[in-house]
Write a protein that holds these residues in place. Structure first.
Motif, PDB file in Angstrom:
ATOM      1  N   ARG A  21       6.111   7.975  -1.644  1.00 18.11           N
ATOM      2  CA  ARG A  21       6.422   8.631  -2.905  1.00 18.11           C
ATOM      3  C   ARG A  21       5.220   9.393  -3.478  1.00 18.11           C
ATOM      4  NH1 ARG A  21      10.506   8.162  -6.758  1.00 18.11           N
ATOM      5  NH2 ARG A  21       9.854   8.976  -8.792  1.00 18.11           N
ATOM      6  N   ARG A  22       4.053   8.770  -3.431  1.00 15.78           N
ATOM      7  CA  ARG A  22       2.893   9.403  -4.054  1.00 15.78           C
ATOM      8  C   ARG A  22       1.675   9.431  -3.122  1.00 15.78           C
ATOM      9  NH1 ARG A  22       3.129   9.920  -9.676  1.00 15.78           N
ATOM     10  NH2 ARG A  22       1.347  11.268  -9.286  1.00 15.78           N
ATOM     11  N   ASP A  24      -0.470  11.417  -3.216  1.00 14.11           N
ATOM     12  CA  ASP A  24      -1.613  11.822  -4.055  1.00 14.11           C
ATOM     13  C   ASP A  24      -2.267  10.631  -4.746  1.00 14.11           C
ATOM     14  OD1 ASP A  24       0.791  11.532  -5.504  1.00 14.11           O
ATOM     15  OD2 ASP A  24      -0.062  12.633  -7.186  1.00 14.11           O
ATOM     16  N   LEU A  25      -1.629   9.459  -4.657  1.00 16.77           N
ATOM     17  CA  LEU A  25      -2.223   8.248  -5.239  1.00 16.77           C
ATOM     18  C   LEU A  25      -2.468   7.193  -4.161  1.00 16.77           C
ATOM     19  CD1 LEU A  25      -0.074   7.941  -8.513  1.00 16.77           C
ATOM     20  CD2 LEU A  25      -2.422   8.767  -8.319  1.00 16.77           C
ATOM     21  N   THR A  26      -2.541   7.637  -2.922  1.00 19.48           N
ATOM     22  CA  THR A  26      -2.663   6.716  -1.792  1.00 19.48           C
ATOM     23  C   THR A  26      -3.838   7.153  -0.912  1.00 19.48           C
ATOM     24  OG1 THR A  26      -0.255   6.542  -1.849  1.00 19.48           O
ATOM     25  CG2 THR A  26      -1.342   5.670   0.098  1.00 19.48           C
ATOM     26  N   ALA A  27      -4.607   6.188  -0.442  1.00 19.29           N
ATOM     27  CA  ALA A  27      -5.723   6.525   0.438  1.00 19.29           C
ATOM     28  C   ALA A  27      -5.951   5.401   1.435  1.00 19.29           C
ATOM     29  CB  ALA A  27      -6.993   6.763  -0.376  1.00 19.29           C
ATOM     30  N   LYS A  65      -4.569  10.750   2.597  1.00 30.98           N
ATOM     31  CA  LYS A  65      -6.008  10.950   2.824  1.00 30.98           C
ATOM     32  C   LYS A  65      -6.580   9.742   3.570  1.00 30.98           C
ATOM     33  CE  LYS A  65     -10.370  11.908   2.329  1.00 30.98           C
ATOM     34  NZ  LYS A  65     -11.067  12.982   3.029  1.00 30.98           N
ATOM     35  N   PHE A  67     -10.112   8.187   5.248  1.00 27.68           N
ATOM     36  CA  PHE A  67     -11.555   8.207   5.496  1.00 27.68           C
ATOM     37  C   PHE A  67     -11.728   7.653   6.906  1.00 27.68           C
ATOM     38  CE2 PHE A  67     -10.986   8.081   0.952  1.00 27.68           C
ATOM     39  CZ  PHE A  67     -11.902   9.014   0.484  1.00 27.68           C
ATOM     40  N   ILE A  86     -12.305   6.837  -6.716  1.00 26.46           N
ATOM     41  CA  ILE A  86     -10.850   6.699  -6.621  1.00 26.46           C
ATOM     42  C   ILE A  86     -10.348   5.581  -7.537  1.00 26.46           C
ATOM     43  CG2 ILE A  86      -8.999   6.048  -5.001  1.00 26.46           C
ATOM     44  CD1 ILE A  86     -10.707   7.547  -2.834  1.00 26.46           C
ATOM     45  N   GLN A  88     -10.403   3.705 -11.013  1.00 30.20           N
ATOM     46  CA  GLN A  88     -10.770   3.993 -12.406  1.00 30.20           C
ATOM     47  C   GLN A  88     -10.163   2.961 -13.354  1.00 30.20           C
ATOM     48  OE1 GLN A  88      -9.503   8.086 -12.939  1.00 30.20           O
ATOM     49  NE2 GLN A  88     -10.406   8.654 -10.961  1.00 30.20           N
ATOM     50  N   MET A  91      -6.231   1.302 -14.096  1.00 33.37           N
ATOM     51  CA  MET A  91      -5.317   1.482 -12.964  1.00 33.37           C
ATOM     52  C   MET A  91      -4.762   0.142 -12.492  1.00 33.37           C
ATOM     53  SD  MET A  91      -7.219   3.946 -10.308  1.00 33.37           S
ATOM     54  CE  MET A  91      -7.096   5.714 -10.438  1.00 33.37           C
ATOM     55  N   ALA A 123       7.039   3.378  -0.867  1.00 35.07           N
ATOM     56  CA  ALA A 123       8.341   4.012  -1.105  1.00 35.07           C
ATOM     57  C   ALA A 123       8.600   4.283  -2.584  1.00 35.07           C
ATOM     58  CB  ALA A 123       9.453   3.141  -0.525  1.00 35.07           C
ATOM     59  N   THR A 124       8.085   3.435  -3.457  1.00 36.65           N
ATOM     60  CA  THR A 124       8.514   3.529  -4.863  1.00 36.65           C
ATOM     61  C   THR A 124       7.365   3.689  -5.852  1.00 36.65           C
ATOM     62  OG1 THR A 124       8.328   1.157  -5.318  1.00 36.65           O
ATOM     63  CG2 THR A 124      10.383   1.906  -4.305  1.00 36.65           C
ATOM     64  N   THR A 126       5.892   1.409  -7.139  1.00 34.21           N
ATOM     65  CA  THR A 126       6.016   0.294  -8.093  1.00 34.21           C
ATOM     66  C   THR A 126       6.070  -1.006  -7.292  1.00 34.21           C
ATOM     67  OG1 THR A 126       8.422   0.159  -7.995  1.00 34.21           O
ATOM     68  CG2 THR A 126       7.489   1.685  -9.611  1.00 34.21           C
ATOM     69  N   TYR A 217     -13.704  12.032  -6.732  1.00 33.47           N
ATOM     70  CA  TYR A 217     -12.322  11.907  -7.207  1.00 33.47           C
ATOM     71  C   TYR A 217     -12.228  11.456  -8.665  1.00 33.47           C
ATOM     72  CZ  TYR A 217     -11.022  12.592  -2.343  1.00 33.47           C
ATOM     73  OH  TYR A 217     -10.860  13.122  -1.090  1.00 33.47           O
TER      74      TYR A 217
ATOM     75  N   ILE B 177      13.445  -2.590  -1.891  1.00 37.17           N
ATOM     76  CA  ILE B 177      13.105  -1.178  -2.119  1.00 37.17           C
ATOM     77  C   ILE B 177      14.336  -0.433  -2.644  1.00 37.17           C
ATOM     78  CG2 ILE B 177      12.348   0.957  -1.026  1.00 37.17           C
ATOM     79  CD1 ILE B 177      10.628  -0.723   0.841  1.00 37.17           C
ATOM     80  N   THR B 180      14.769  -1.242  -6.255  1.00 40.86           N
ATOM     81  CA  THR B 180      13.818  -0.519  -7.107  1.00 40.86           C
ATOM     82  C   THR B 180      14.206   0.945  -7.206  1.00 40.86           C
ATOM     83  OG1 THR B 180      12.078  -2.050  -6.483  1.00 40.86           O
ATOM     84  CG2 THR B 180      11.385   0.028  -7.437  1.00 40.86           C
ATOM     85  N   LEU B 181      14.660   1.495  -6.085  1.00 41.02           N
ATOM     86  CA  LEU B 181      15.012   2.916  -6.103  1.00 41.02           C
ATOM     87  C   LEU B 181      16.231   3.196  -6.986  1.00 41.02           C
ATOM     88  CD1 LEU B 181      14.213   4.034  -2.440  1.00 41.02           C
ATOM     89  CD2 LEU B 181      12.963   4.604  -4.541  1.00 41.02           C
ATOM     90  N   ILE B 187      11.374   5.368 -13.037  1.00 35.45           N
ATOM     91  CA  ILE B 187      10.074   5.645 -12.403  1.00 35.45           C
ATOM     92  C   ILE B 187       9.697   7.102 -12.658  1.00 35.45           C
ATOM     93  CG2 ILE B 187       8.793   5.702 -10.224  1.00 35.45           C
ATOM     94  CD1 ILE B 187      10.713   3.572  -9.145  1.00 35.45           C
ATOM     95  N   GLU B 191       6.586   8.763 -14.586  1.00 35.96           N
ATOM     96  CA  GLU B 191       5.678   9.704 -13.919  1.00 35.96           C
ATOM     97  C   GLU B 191       5.550  11.026 -14.680  1.00 35.96           C
ATOM     98  OE1 GLU B 191       5.793   8.371  -9.249  1.00 35.96           O
ATOM     99  OE2 GLU B 191       7.361   9.711  -9.960  1.00 35.96           O
ATOM    100  N   PRO B 199      -2.674  12.908 -10.477  1.00 35.76           N
ATOM    101  CA  PRO B 199      -2.924  12.846  -9.029  1.00 35.76           C
ATOM    102  C   PRO B 199      -4.423  12.688  -8.768  1.00 35.76           C
ATOM    103  CG  PRO B 199      -1.490  14.684  -9.574  1.00 35.76           C
ATOM    104  CD  PRO B 199      -1.967  14.122 -10.867  1.00 35.76           C
ATOM    105  N   ILE B 200      -4.768  11.902  -7.776  1.00 40.37           N
ATOM    106  CA  ILE B 200      -6.177  11.657  -7.511  1.00 40.37           C
ATOM    107  C   ILE B 200      -6.627  12.253  -6.182  1.00 40.37           C
ATOM    108  CG2 ILE B 200      -7.868   9.851  -7.028  1.00 40.37           C
ATOM    109  CD1 ILE B 200      -6.653   8.203  -9.083  1.00 40.37           C
ATOM    110  N   MET B 201      -5.798  12.101  -5.182  1.00 41.93           N
ATOM    111  CA  MET B 201      -6.262  12.424  -3.833  1.00 41.93           C
ATOM    112  C   MET B 201      -6.108  13.903  -3.471  1.00 41.93           C
ATOM    113  SD  MET B 201      -7.410   9.537  -3.326  1.00 41.93           S
ATOM    114  CE  MET B 201      -8.257  10.117  -1.863  1.00 41.93           C
ATOM    115  N   ASN B 202      -5.910  14.789  -4.463  1.00 35.62           N
ATOM    116  CA  ASN B 202      -5.768  16.208  -4.117  1.00 35.62           C
ATOM    117  C   ASN B 202      -7.130  16.900  -4.046  1.00 35.62           C
ATOM    118  OD1 ASN B 202      -3.170  15.542  -4.383  1.00 35.62           O
ATOM    119  ND2 ASN B 202      -2.858  16.550  -6.336  1.00 35.62           N
TER     120      ASN B 202
END
Ligand code: SF4
Lengths: 435, 202
Positions: A21-22, A24-27, A65, A67, A86, A88, A91, A123-124, A126, A217, B177, B180-181, B187, B191, B199-202
């Motif tokens: 799902r995100r 951009d919030l996963t590493a 992303k 490393f 990453i 903060q 969170m 997936a969610t 959450t 980041y 899952i 939750t979905l 959700i 958001e 967003p952090i990892m961009n």
């Protein structure tokens, strides 16, 4: 994410036709299986290699992303994520690894999860949770400069026991905590899990904000002030209500050394190996007896008389730049005792680069330490670095369980300074007596 | 996840108590990268000898139990570590239901997460079922989760208990899952709100 606990989570997503799902919030990074010998980085164990390759493919497929080994920016996950900004304040941080507690140092709620839960989060974004109880651990007074966060947390675990924190989220408070650096806070929070708690945290303050300024980041300079105003809201209420409060004086605390097979089996360095027959409960006596047998120690032996074979400086507990600096200070201009295998494994490749810039590598190499690439290394012996049966090690890692660092290996948990001094002397040393 | 439907299957009697997760799936197989394929290593030490040959006397190596979908065992089934590889291995082998007088906590939870139905029955009921598997070669049971009943072709009917929420999830084939979905709008609302993390990892 790291390579060991994530593959089945990705597999589950694929089977169900779901996306991350995100991203951009996963590493992710690779750490448990990576070799750390700079001259031989080939992964020979086919199963380890498969896990690393699988992580690489999964991150590519799902746009995460990574490393990575091939970019030379990998390292132990709990070192890599914070040093890039990453993590903060405020969170919620999860990872399929129990030492995720480390990230509580930033005033984040951070805890380890299982593989189904990783899949659920991917997936969610959450995760259904039961609310933990809260525990305050207040450290009063101020220990000497030679005392590290590692000594504090070993002392805490020794006092509250390995299940003292079970069911709780721990908050560390008190002047001695406020005065710590971010790196020391990470060491404190890292081992909350060894005290039985899934998470430990320190309220964010100026130290936190200063650390985050300018990291890749982190919020940009313009955004940061607005963010700090938000983070200030996360400060501990005064007074705050906790389900349990523990107060521990740390004035004049001695360096700590574990003697047994769980982290609560710890004493002051100037003390002796305890006598199990002095323990009250029979199970405790038996457990201590078994631990002594495994560790090859006798009651009454002075800790400083125990000779070691190996010294390991590294891991997500004590593999950061400040840890290496503290060890290097002790080592500078001296040499490792005969027949001692001493290794420094920086927590990440970035830590390694920075240490080299300061010339720490030279100090260690000249003294006779190995200067290796980053990874979990000996901390759990899932890669080529491990102890032989009966081999005794002074280690800056977090778990002294039977066989943790290699079948039959004997681990003593200590701070980086104590580990360094031990490498020079060949036996444990009270670092307060140096100079 | 697939919906849990009423089925009829062979019962494999595993007459042991305290079957731990290390026995279900030994740790040398944990480095695999898929959830599937663990069935081949289920009960590895019990099923195979040093040469890797199946031990003929172990129940799951015998006809018709190699096709069993119901496992019958004694107390405290699934104790030990929290590894989810244990239910994965059982499911991958073909089991859909495990019957025992008691289960270890984490294992019991992990079963539901992975579409397996653990059924707790009083010890004397379990004893009776062991006796029946002994008497009738290839003894079969019908597992009817909807009506919370086990039935055999000799008119035996056994009622069993199950948490209603978990029952619903299995019957509807909802994994956590999916559940939750179903709250996706909440959700998404979060958001899109002020409080949402950037967003952090961009
Ligand atoms: S360094 Fe040790 S404790 Fe930390 S993540 Fe690696 S294996 Fe786990």
């Amino acid at each position: 994410m790291h390579e060991v606990t994530s593959p089945q989570a990705f597999d589950g997503l694929r089977v169900a036709g779901r996306q991350v799902r995100r991203p951009d919030l996963t590493a992710a990074t690779m750490d448990h299986n990576v070799p750390t010998d700079p001259d031989d980085m080939e992964i020979r164990d086919p199963v380890s290699r498969k896990q690393i390759e699988t992580l690489r493919e999964n991150c590519k497929e799902f746009g995460i992303k990574l490393f990575a080994l091939e970019n030379n920016d990998h390292g132990v996950i709990h070192v890599v994520m914070p040093e890039h900004g990453i993590i903060q304040p405020g969170m919620t941080v999860v990872c399929g690894d129990s030492h995720t507690a480390t990230h509580g140092a930033f005033g984040a709620l951070a805890f380890g999860i299982g593989t189904s839960e990783i899949e659920h989060v991917l997936a969610t974004q959450t995760l259904p949770q039961n609310k933990p109880k809260t525990m305050e651990i207040r450290l009063t007074g101020q220990p000497d400069d030679s005392i590290a966060a590692k000594d504090l947390i070993l002392y805490i675990i020794r006092e509250i026991g390995t299940s003292g924190g079970t069911g709780y989220a721990i908050e560390y408070t008190g002047e001695a905590v406020q005065n710590t650096s971010m790196e020391e806070r990470m060491t404190l929070c890292n081992m909350a899990i060894e005290a039985g708690a899934r998470s430990g945290l320190v309220a964010p303050d100026q130290t936190t904000y200063d650390y985050l300024r300018g990291l890749p980041y982190s919020p940009s300079e313009e955004e940061l002030d607005k963010k700090i105003a938000e983070w200030e809201e996360l400060k501990t209420d005064s007074p705050a209500a906790y389900d349990r409060k523990v107060e521990l004086p740390v004035d004049g605390l001695a360096p700590q050394v574990s003697w047994g097979t769980n982290p609560a089996m710890t004493v002051d360095v100037n003390d002796t190996v305890p006598d199990p027959s002095n323990l009250k409960r029979q199970e405790e006596r038996q457990e201590a007896q078994r631990a002594l047998e495994y560790m090859g120690l006798k009651p009454g032996e002075p800790i400083t008389g125990i000779e070691v074979d190996t010294v390991f400086i590294g891991s997500c507990t004590n593999g950061r730049l400040e840890d290496l600096r503290q060890a290097a200070e002790v080592v500078e201009g001296k040499t490792v005792a005969n027949n001692i295998r001493a290794m420094v494994v920086p927590g990440s490749q970035l830590v390694k680069k920075r240490a080299e810039k300061e010339g720490l590598d030279e100090i260690f190499l000249e003294a006779g330490f190995q200067w290796r690439n980053s990874g979990c290394s000996m901390c759990l012996a899932m890669n080529p670095d491990r102890l032989e049966a009966g081999e005794r090690c002074a280690s800056t890692s977090n778990r002294n369980f039977e066989g943790r660092m290699g079948t039959g290996g004997r681990t003593h948990l200590v701070s980086p300074r104590t580990a360094a001094a031990t490498a020079l002397a060949g036996h444990f040393v009270d670092i307060r007596k140096l100079q | 996840m697939e919906a849990f439907e009423t089925f009829d299957g062979i019962v494999a009697p595993l007459d042991r108590s305290n079957v731990d997760t290390d026995a279900i799936i030994p740790k040398q197989f944990l480095k695999r990268v898929r959830k599937t394929g663990f069935g081949a290593y289920l009960f590895f030490e019990w099923r195979f000898d040093e040469e890797g040959e199946p031990k003929p006397d172990f129940v799951l190596n015998r006809e018709p139990y190699d096709r069993a979908s119901i496992l019958l065992a004694r107390e405290n089934f699934g104790c030990g570590s929290s590894r989810e590889h244990a239910p994965w291995a059982l499911k991958d082998f073909g089991f859909k239901t495990i019957i025992a007088p008691s289960f270890a906590d984490i294992f019991y939870n992990n079963c539901f997460k992975n579409g397996l139905l653990p059924i707790e029955l009083p010890a004397d009921r379990v004893k009776q079922l062991f006796a029946l598997t002994d008497k009738h070669q290839g003894y079969r049971l019908t597992v009817d989760l909807e009506n919370q009943q086990l039935r055999d072709e000799h008119d035996l009917v056994i009622d069993f208990g199950v948490d209603p929420e978990r029952k619903r999830r299995l019957l509807e084939g909802l994994d956590e899952i999916d559940l939750t979905l179903k709250l996706e709008d909440k959700i998404a609302a979060y958001e899109n709100s002020e409080r949402a993390p950037a967003p952090i990892m961009n």
